[in-house]
Design a protein around this motif. Structure first.
Motif, PDB file in Angstrom:
ATOM      1  N   TRP A 145     -17.120  17.573   9.364  1.00  0.00           N
ATOM      2  CA  TRP A 145     -17.505  16.912  10.606  1.00  0.00           C
ATOM      3  C   TRP A 145     -16.325  16.900  11.573  1.00  0.00           C
ATOM      4  CZ3 TRP A 145     -19.922  15.977   6.118  1.00  0.00           C
ATOM      5  CH2 TRP A 145     -21.315  15.848   6.146  1.00  0.00           C
ATOM      6  N   LEU A 146     -16.571  17.381  12.770  1.00  0.00           N
ATOM      7  CA  LEU A 146     -15.561  17.447  13.825  1.00  0.00           C
ATOM      8  C   LEU A 146     -15.885  16.438  14.908  1.00  0.00           C
ATOM      9  CD1 LEU A 146     -13.173  18.984  15.281  1.00  0.00           C
ATOM     10  CD2 LEU A 146     -14.990  20.316  16.407  1.00  0.00           C
ATOM     11  N   ASP A 147     -14.898  15.630  15.265  1.00  0.00           N
ATOM     12  CA  ASP A 147     -14.981  14.729  16.412  1.00  0.00           C
ATOM     13  C   ASP A 147     -14.065  15.300  17.491  1.00  0.00           C
ATOM     14  OD1 ASP A 147     -13.866  12.515  18.147  1.00  0.00           O
ATOM     15  OD2 ASP A 147     -15.275  11.306  17.004  1.00  0.00           O
ATOM     16  N   ALA A 148     -14.615  15.615  18.667  1.00  0.00           N
ATOM     17  CA  ALA A 148     -13.821  16.203  19.746  1.00  0.00           C
ATOM     18  C   ALA A 148     -14.045  15.429  21.039  1.00  0.00           C
ATOM     19  CB  ALA A 148     -14.186  17.668  19.943  1.00  0.00           C
ATOM     20  N   ARG A 149     -12.948  15.233  21.786  1.00  0.00           N
ATOM     21  CA  ARG A 149     -12.994  14.442  23.023  1.00  0.00           C
ATOM     22  C   ARG A 149     -12.042  15.044  24.049  1.00  0.00           C
ATOM     23  NH1 ARG A 149     -14.348   8.530  20.801  1.00  0.00           N
ATOM     24  NH2 ARG A 149     -14.808   9.118  18.655  1.00  0.00           N
ATOM     25  N   ALA A 150     -12.409  14.881  25.319  1.00  0.00           N
ATOM     26  CA  ALA A 150     -11.545  15.339  26.408  1.00  0.00           C
ATOM     27  C   ALA A 150     -11.969  14.615  27.680  1.00  0.00           C
ATOM     28  CB  ALA A 150     -11.630  16.848  26.582  1.00  0.00           C
ATOM     29  N   ALA A 151     -11.206  14.846  28.745  1.00  0.00           N
ATOM     30  CA  ALA A 151     -11.431  14.111  29.987  1.00  0.00           C
ATOM     31  C   ALA A 151     -12.766  14.432  30.634  1.00  0.00           C
ATOM     32  CB  ALA A 151     -10.293  14.391  30.966  1.00  0.00           C
ATOM     33  N   ASP A 152     -13.295  15.635  30.400  1.00  0.00           N
ATOM     34  CA  ASP A 152     -14.581  15.998  30.991  1.00  0.00           C
ATOM     35  C   ASP A 152     -15.279  17.003  30.084  1.00  0.00           C
ATOM     36  OD1 ASP A 152     -13.416  18.557  31.587  1.00  0.00           O
ATOM     37  OD2 ASP A 152     -12.596  17.696  33.421  1.00  0.00           O
ATOM     38  N   THR A 153     -16.539  17.283  30.405  1.00  0.00           N
ATOM     39  CA  THR A 153     -17.330  18.169  29.556  1.00  0.00           C
ATOM     40  C   THR A 153     -16.764  19.586  29.457  1.00  0.00           C
ATOM     41  OG1 THR A 153     -19.403  16.939  29.698  1.00  0.00           O
ATOM     42  CG2 THR A 153     -19.581  19.314  29.396  1.00  0.00           C
ATOM     43  N   PRO A 154     -16.349  20.218  30.558  1.00  0.00           N
ATOM     44  CA  PRO A 154     -15.805  21.581  30.397  1.00  0.00           C
ATOM     45  C   PRO A 154     -14.640  21.647  29.425  1.00  0.00           C
ATOM     46  CG  PRO A 154     -16.289  21.151  32.705  1.00  0.00           C
ATOM     47  CD  PRO A 154     -16.460  19.849  31.984  1.00  0.00           C
ATOM     48  N   ARG A 155     -13.747  20.675  29.477  1.00  0.00           N
ATOM     49  CA  ARG A 155     -12.607  20.696  28.559  1.00  0.00           C
ATOM     50  C   ARG A 155     -13.031  20.367  27.133  1.00  0.00           C
ATOM     51  NH1 ARG A 155      -8.071  17.911  32.490  1.00  0.00           N
ATOM     52  NH2 ARG A 155      -9.952  17.157  33.573  1.00  0.00           N
ATOM     53  N   ALA A 156     -13.946  19.425  26.972  1.00  0.00           N
ATOM     54  CA  ALA A 156     -14.422  19.111  25.625  1.00  0.00           C
ATOM     55  C   ALA A 156     -15.131  20.319  25.013  1.00  0.00           C
ATOM     56  CB  ALA A 156     -15.366  17.913  25.663  1.00  0.00           C
ATOM     57  N   ARG A 157     -15.969  20.972  25.790  1.00  0.00           N
ATOM     58  CA  ARG A 157     -16.685  22.143  25.289  1.00  0.00           C
ATOM     59  C   ARG A 157     -15.717  23.287  24.981  1.00  0.00           C
ATOM     60  NH1 ARG A 157     -21.627  20.590  23.463  1.00  0.00           N
ATOM     61  NH2 ARG A 157     -22.808  19.453  25.053  1.00  0.00           N
ATOM     62  N   ALA A 158     -14.685  23.427  25.790  1.00  0.00           N
ATOM     63  CA  ALA A 158     -13.705  24.483  25.546  1.00  0.00           C
ATOM     64  C   ALA A 158     -13.010  24.294  24.207  1.00  0.00           C
ATOM     65  CB  ALA A 158     -12.680  24.526  26.679  1.00  0.00           C
ATOM     66  N   VAL A 159     -12.678  23.043  23.894  1.00  0.00           N
ATOM     67  CA  VAL A 159     -12.038  22.752  22.610  1.00  0.00           C
ATOM     68  C   VAL A 159     -12.971  23.121  21.460  1.00  0.00           C
ATOM     69  CG1 VAL A 159     -11.199  20.891  21.129  1.00  0.00           C
ATOM     70  CG2 VAL A 159     -10.505  20.973  23.519  1.00  0.00           C
ATOM     71  N   VAL A 160     -14.227  22.695  21.549  1.00  0.00           N
ATOM     72  CA  VAL A 160     -15.182  22.964  20.470  1.00  0.00           C
ATOM     73  C   VAL A 160     -15.462  24.454  20.349  1.00  0.00           C
ATOM     74  CG1 VAL A 160     -17.513  22.512  19.628  1.00  0.00           C
ATOM     75  CG2 VAL A 160     -16.188  20.668  20.660  1.00  0.00           C
ATOM     76  N   ASP A 161     -15.572  25.140  21.479  1.00  0.00           N
ATOM     77  CA  ASP A 161     -15.820  26.586  21.433  1.00  0.00           C
ATOM     78  C   ASP A 161     -14.667  27.317  20.749  1.00  0.00           C
ATOM     79  OD1 ASP A 161     -18.207  26.207  22.732  1.00  0.00           O
ATOM     80  OD2 ASP A 161     -17.481  26.847  24.707  1.00  0.00           O
ATOM     81  N   GLU A 162     -13.439  26.905  21.035  1.00  0.00           N
ATOM     82  CA  GLU A 162     -12.281  27.537  20.406  1.00  0.00           C
ATOM     83  C   GLU A 162     -12.279  27.286  18.901  1.00  0.00           C
ATOM     84  OE1 GLU A 162      -8.557  29.549  19.989  1.00  0.00           O
ATOM     85  OE2 GLU A 162     -10.158  29.582  21.490  1.00  0.00           O
ATOM     86  N   ILE A 163     -12.571  26.067  18.504  1.00  0.00           N
ATOM     87  CA  ILE A 163     -12.615  25.736  17.073  1.00  0.00           C
ATOM     88  C   ILE A 163     -13.729  26.518  16.387  1.00  0.00           C
ATOM     89  CG2 ILE A 163     -13.036  23.871  15.423  1.00  0.00           C
ATOM     90  CD1 ILE A 163     -11.764  21.970  17.543  1.00  0.00           C
ATOM     91  N   THR A 164     -14.883  26.613  17.036  1.00  0.00           N
ATOM     92  CA  THR A 164     -16.012  27.336  16.461  1.00  0.00           C
ATOM     93  C   THR A 164     -15.678  28.811  16.258  1.00  0.00           C
ATOM     94  OG1 THR A 164     -17.580  25.799  17.485  1.00  0.00           O
ATOM     95  CG2 THR A 164     -18.433  27.948  16.799  1.00  0.00           C
TER      96      THR A 164
END
Length: 397
Positions: free
Chosen positions: A276-295
């Protein structure tokens, strides 16, 4: 204040993890719900449970444009004593203080306890407020399963609720005018600002994802390394990838807090591993970018080991900016207390899409939360009660 929290100290204490493990509709949670009902009834508040398992205690008759305060009583596994209960206890004590000052609300007013805020049992945070606001599909919610295989539908039925009625609650939403949630700060912002109380400005965009790595279960001693399809290797790679991806995005956070191998034997190569991954960032584009990179990194690691990976988004919330007029009204009523953002999710953040919401934070000297070291000094808790009573008096006058 500390006496009221001390009354809860024996409920859900976790001897293995330390702290408290209180999860939606389990024995500890039901005991805390009984405690709240007794405390509210003793104060002459009229308590009822809504269709989604949230508890409402009304001071006077329910009605439209109500001012509501409260929080939750459940915890993460091995959580601290203040996250959630501080807001509920402070709400009840604010009622006491308002009455001691000779005040009676001039508009409908209630204290609420939201169900399963932490998602510690069924995996979705703020479940009670999500169901109330209609931001989660009720059929999907009914199918949610805890680690023992019990569905949410079964758990709420055992608690005396009708699972068929889970879902958006137009009656409750129609009554809500403004919601104010008091919470222990989950960080050291108020310590740095030398302030016992502050107001929230925003909540980071955040979500939870489950990665399932599928390989081939086999014997730990009899299977040569070259013949293995071990899902634990890409799972381990994901943990490191999460840290690297978060570091690459300013202010982002990514955490693996739970990893479950199946079948879980010490001399067995796992057949599947859930992470289970918990990911957070200041806005959706940055949060999604983090998850996309991890994926992407997890997919490559799985392929290198001859495994497969599936990714399921279990919850997501965009950045929440609390109602600026309400935020400024609270800060003004309290003499100009500071406003600060938070990386933690809250029921107030879920309701912000439906009604004006605001939050008060009480200083946490350790900065630690979701762990036994979470703390707030008695004098700061008392300041929080006074602040909450002040703003509720202002809003309900």
């Amino acid at each position: 204040m500390t006496g009221s929290l001390d009354a809860l100290a024996g409920v859900g204490a976790d001897p293995r993890r330390g702290g408290y493990s209180r999860h939606g509709f389990d024995r500890a949670d039901l005991e805390l719900r009984e405690w709240f009902t007794e405390q509210a009834t003793r104060r002459g508040l009229d308590v009822h449970t809504d269709r989604n398992g949230n508890l409402w205690a009304w001071w006077g008759a329910p009605g439209p444009d109500a001012v509501v305060t409260g929080s939750h009583l459940d915890s993460v596994p091995g959580g601290g004593a203040f996250d959630g209960p501080l807001g509920v206890v402070s709400a009840l004590e604010a009622v006491d203080l308002m009455r001691a000052n000779g005040f009676t609300p001039g508009r409908p007013f209630a204290v609420v306890v939201f169900a399963e805020e932490e998602g510690g049992r069924f995996g979705v945070p703020c479940l009670g407020s999500r169901l109330l606001a209609g931001t989660i599909d009720p059929d999907a919610a009914r199918r949610l399963t805890d680690p023992d295989g019990v569905t949410l539908a079964e758990a709420v039925a055992a608690a005396g609720l009708d699972p068929a009625r889970l879902g958006r609650d137009e009656q409750a939403l129609g009554r809500l005018g403004r919601f104010v949630e008091l919470h222990v700060e989950q960080g050291k912002g108020l310590v740095d600002l030398a302030a016992p109380v502050g107001v929230a400005s925003s909540i980071l965009a955040h979500g939870r994802w489950r990665f399932r790595f599928t390989g081939e279960g086999n014997h730990a001693g009899a299977t040569p390394i070259g013949d293995r399809r071990d899902p634990m290797l890409p799972a381990a790679a994901l943990v490191g990838a999460a840290r690297r991806a978060a570091r690459a995005v300013d202010g982002a956070r990514a955490t693996v807090g739970r990893l479950v191998p199946n079948p879980g034997g010490s001399n067995v190569i796992a057949s599947t591993v859930d992470v289970w991954l918990d990911a957070r960032a200041a806005d959706t584009p940055r949060a999604r970018a983090v998850v996309d990179e991890i994926t992407a990194l997890a997919t490559t690691a799985a392929a290198d080991e001859g495994c497969e990976v599936t990714v399921t988004e279990e919850s997501y919330g965009d950045t929440v900016y609390f109602d600026p007029a309400l935020r400024d009204r609270l800060a003004g009523a309290l003499g100009g207390v500071p406003a600060l953002p938070t990386g933690a999710g809250h029921d107030a953040g879920i309701l912000a899409g439906a009604v004006p919401t605001a939050m008060l934070f009480v200083r946490n000297p350790t900065g630690v939360s979701h762990a036994p070291a979470e703390h707030a000094e008695p004098r700061d808790c008392a300041a929080g009660v006074t602040a909450l009573a002040t703003v509720l008096t202002d809003l309900t006058a």
